[in-house]
Design a protein around this motif. Structure first.
Motif, PDB file in Angstrom:
ATOM      1  N   TYR A 190       0.829  -1.217   0.000  1.00  0.00           N
ATOM      2  CA  TYR A 190       0.000   0.000   0.000  1.00  0.00           C
ATOM      3  C   TYR A 190       0.863   1.267   0.000  1.00  0.00           C
ATOM      4  CZ  TYR A 190      -2.497  -3.870   2.303  1.00  0.00           C
ATOM      5  OH  TYR A 190      -2.990  -5.100   2.646  1.00  0.00           O
ATOM      6  N   ALA A 191       1.966   1.224  -0.752  1.00  0.00           N
ATOM      7  CA  ALA A 191       2.983   2.270  -0.643  1.00  0.00           C
ATOM      8  C   ALA A 191       2.440   3.655  -1.002  1.00  0.00           C
ATOM      9  CB  ALA A 191       4.172   1.912  -1.537  1.00  0.00           C
ATOM     10  N   ASP A 192       1.723   3.776  -2.098  1.00  0.00           N
ATOM     11  CA  ASP A 192       1.220   5.098  -2.496  1.00  0.00           C
ATOM     12  C   ASP A 192       0.259   5.647  -1.452  1.00  0.00           C
ATOM     13  OD1 ASP A 192       2.699   4.888  -4.757  1.00  0.00           O
ATOM     14  OD2 ASP A 192       1.028   4.277  -6.056  1.00  0.00           O
ATOM     15  N   GLU A 193      -0.598   4.774  -0.979  1.00  0.00           N
ATOM     16  CA  GLU A 193      -1.604   5.203  -0.002  1.00  0.00           C
ATOM     17  C   GLU A 193      -0.948   5.662   1.302  1.00  0.00           C
ATOM     18  OE1 GLU A 193      -4.618   2.224   0.333  1.00  0.00           O
ATOM     19  OE2 GLU A 193      -5.538   3.168   2.089  1.00  0.00           O
ATOM     20  N   LEU A 194       0.102   4.965   1.711  1.00  0.00           N
ATOM     21  CA  LEU A 194       0.756   5.330   2.976  1.00  0.00           C
ATOM     22  C   LEU A 194       1.631   6.568   2.827  1.00  0.00           C
ATOM     23  CD1 LEU A 194       1.671   1.809   4.413  1.00  0.00           C
ATOM     24  CD2 LEU A 194      -0.006   3.443   5.327  1.00  0.00           C
ATOM     25  N   ARG A 195       2.031   6.877   1.619  1.00  0.00           N
ATOM     26  CA  ARG A 195       2.835   8.089   1.389  1.00  0.00           C
ATOM     27  C   ARG A 195       1.978   9.341   1.420  1.00  0.00           C
ATOM     28  NH1 ARG A 195       6.574   5.526  -2.043  1.00  0.00           N
ATOM     29  NH2 ARG A 195       5.053   5.522  -3.720  1.00  0.00           N
ATOM     30  N   ARG A 196       0.714   9.192   1.070  1.00  0.00           N
ATOM     31  CA  ARG A 196      -0.186  10.352   1.012  1.00  0.00           C
ATOM     32  C   ARG A 196      -0.421  10.892   2.422  1.00  0.00           C
ATOM     33  NH1 ARG A 196      -4.891   7.714  -1.367  1.00  0.00           N
ATOM     34  NH2 ARG A 196      -3.564   6.771  -2.935  1.00  0.00           N
ATOM     35  N   PRO A 197      -0.248  12.213   2.621  1.00  0.00           N
ATOM     36  CA  PRO A 197      -0.469  12.766   3.962  1.00  0.00           C
ATOM     37  C   PRO A 197      -1.925  12.561   4.400  1.00  0.00           C
ATOM     38  CG  PRO A 197       0.569  14.387   2.512  1.00  0.00           C
ATOM     39  CD  PRO A 197       0.141  13.253   1.645  1.00  0.00           C
ATOM     40  N   GLU A 198      -2.084  12.231   5.668  1.00  0.00           N
ATOM     41  CA  GLU A 198      -3.437  12.006   6.183  1.00  0.00           C
ATOM     42  C   GLU A 198      -3.497  12.610   7.584  1.00  0.00           C
ATOM     43  OE1 GLU A 198      -4.758   8.091   5.357  1.00  0.00           O
ATOM     44  OE2 GLU A 198      -6.359   8.137   6.839  1.00  0.00           O
ATOM     45  N   PRO A 199      -4.396  13.554   7.821  1.00  0.00           N
ATOM     46  CA  PRO A 199      -4.438  14.231   9.130  1.00  0.00           C
ATOM     47  C   PRO A 199      -4.649  13.227  10.263  1.00  0.00           C
ATOM     48  CG  PRO A 199      -5.937  15.271   7.569  1.00  0.00           C
ATOM     49  CD  PRO A 199      -5.454  14.029   6.919  1.00  0.00           C
ATOM     50  N   GLY A 200      -3.815  13.347  11.283  1.00  0.00           N
ATOM     51  CA  GLY A 200      -3.982  12.490  12.450  1.00  0.00           C
ATOM     52  C   GLY A 200      -3.340  11.126  12.316  1.00  0.00           C
ATOM     53  N   LEU A 201      -2.645  10.874  11.201  1.00  0.00           N
ATOM     54  CA  LEU A 201      -1.949   9.592  11.021  1.00  0.00           C
ATOM     55  C   LEU A 201      -0.470   9.866  10.757  1.00  0.00           C
ATOM     56  CD1 LEU A 201      -1.752   6.490  10.455  1.00  0.00           C
ATOM     57  CD2 LEU A 201      -2.255   7.038   8.058  1.00  0.00           C
TER      58      LEU A 201
END
Lengths: 199, 243
Positions: B157-168
């Motif tokens: 899930y590399a692309d998804e985990l690279r995307r900034p996500e508030p609170g993560l």
């Protein structure tokens, strides 16, 4: 038998009569374990049997080691589908520990350090079917495998063989333990694939 | 009476995508799927033409989405089931499954507690379901993920985990080969990693640790040594030595 999965043949298989249905000998797969490994020092270890009338019988580590021990070689079967054949243990038979315990109970709740519990019919702990095991393959049982001592009940799925065992509570009526309350089978016979409630 | 989650159902492969050179995500349509919590599993049963059948348990990779579920299968060299699921199983093919299974290693979206997720290798799958469940409900519980892999190519899930996500907060740790610019040398997870990437024990986070047995043992011991309440540390171990 289920629907055929197109293209699935399965591995070349030998009919190993010692392997219960749905089990295999070695493979990667998820294993459910509740939490961190408790580290129990033998000088603080006790094993307590509490009868339905509240009478307590207690053994210290040295009491346990002073009892006659046995070295069963048994097959073990985990509900997550792995089986291991011919494992050798050393431990004290529950027949020995329960010899002088006066009870009318039909069930036992096994209690372990870390809060884990599991229930079994008392008769499944008797007649040479269960041990408090403290050695595996000639070595002291490691903490990861439930040391200093775990229950060993090889004829049931291995979640019944509670690691870090500390006692039995004898009961007139059955009650679910930790995994049993979470949907696993109350009895857990591998030969009947009693994995979950309703199986 | 058979409870809903114990019934064997027939699902069909709706979509497959490679996560890494050795792991493939399978999206299955399962009519009658009763729904599940992030962290739960599904049993998948394969049957050959001669009647031989075998079952494996896989962590669900995403939260409930109607009758659609996802798993990510790591190809085990010489395995019986994973090479079939990752190489032979084709869109439209049927497979039997039942579930969800497991009610302990789960994250409930109603909980506001901070969450610490620590995954080793394929252990990312059930904790990814928790991250996605949080996103799905717009949850605000603060999450931290510490994810240990051998090399950058092994990140699921590399692309998804690279995307900034508030609170993560996501921290990736490499044990064999790190990407260019990664500070430090590749190493196995240790106290400093857990201390730096995790929550202080006094925040009383819920901790979920999933991975190979040795990894989980190490991490769980570190968490307890750092003062986390063992009852707040839920673990899931891979491999035959774990039970």
């Amino acid at each position: 038998m289920g629907i055929v999965t197109p293209g699935f043949r399965g591995r070349a298989r030998s009919a190993d009569e010692r392997l219960p249905p749905g089990q295999y000998l070695v493979e990667d797969f998820p294993v459910l374990s509740a939490g961190p490994t408790p580290r129990i020092r033998t000088e603080n270890w006790t094993f307590t049997v509490t009868t339905e009338s509240g009478l307590r019988h207690e053994w210290s580590w040295s009491d346990l080691l002073a009892l006659p021990s046995e070295t069963p070689t048994v097959d073990i079967h985990c509900v997550t589908r792995w089986s291991k054949l011919d494992t050798t243990w050393r431990g004290v038979s529950l027949d020995t520990l329960l010899e002088d315990v006066d009870t009318a109970a039909d069930y036992a709740m096994v209690q372990a350090h870390g809060g884990y519990t599991t229930n079994l019919p008392l008769e499944d702990l008797l007649d040479g079917q269960a041990w408090i095991a403290f050695e595996f393959d000639g070595e002291d049982l490691t903490s990861e495998h439930g040391g200093p001592a775990r229950l060993l009940v090889p004829h049931l799925y291995f979640w019944k063989s509670a690691k870090w065992v500390k006692g039995l509570r004898l009961m007139l009526d059955d009650e679910p333990g930790f995994w049993e309350a979470a949907g696993y089978h109350d009895y857990g016979d591998p030969w009947r694939e009693q994995r979950y409630q309703g199986d | 009476m058979v409870r809903g989650k114990l019934a064997w159902r027939v699902g069909r492969l709706a979509e497959g995508r490679d996560e890494t050179p050795t792991a493939r995500t399978l999206v299955l349509d399962v009519p009658g799927w009763p729904g599940h919590l992030a962290g739960q599993h599904v049993d998948i049963r394969l049957t050959a033409e001669d009647g031989y059948s075998t079952t494996r348990t896989y962590s669900l990779a995403s939260p409930t989405d109607g009758e659609r579920i996802e798993i990510t299968v790591q190809r085990v060299p010489d395995g019986e089931v994973s090479p079939f699921l990752t190489e032979v199983f084709t869109v439209g093919d049927p497979v039997e499954l039942r579930g969800p299974v497991g009610g302990w290693f789960v994250w409930r979206p109603a909980s506001p507690d901070p969450v610490l997720l620590i995954a080793g290798g394929a252990g990312i799958v059930p904790v990814m379901a928790m991250i996605r469940a949080r996103r799905q409900v717009g949850g605000r519980a603060p999450f931290k993920l510490l994810y240990s892999v051998r090399t950058p190519e092994d990140v699921y899930y590399a692309d998804e985990l690279r995307r900034p996500e508030p609170g993560l907060d996501v921290t990736v740790l490499y044990t064999r080969k790190a990407p260019d610019g990664w500070p430090g040398e590749p190493h196995r997870i240790a106290v400093a990693d857990v201390n730096t990437a995790g929550w202080p024990a006094e925040f009383s986070p819920q901790c979920f640790v999933c991975g190979p047995t040795g990894f989980v043992e190490t991490v769980a011991n570190v968490l307890v040594a750092l003062g986390h309440d063992p009852r707040r540390v839920k673990t899931e171990r891979f491999g035959p030595s774990g039970s």
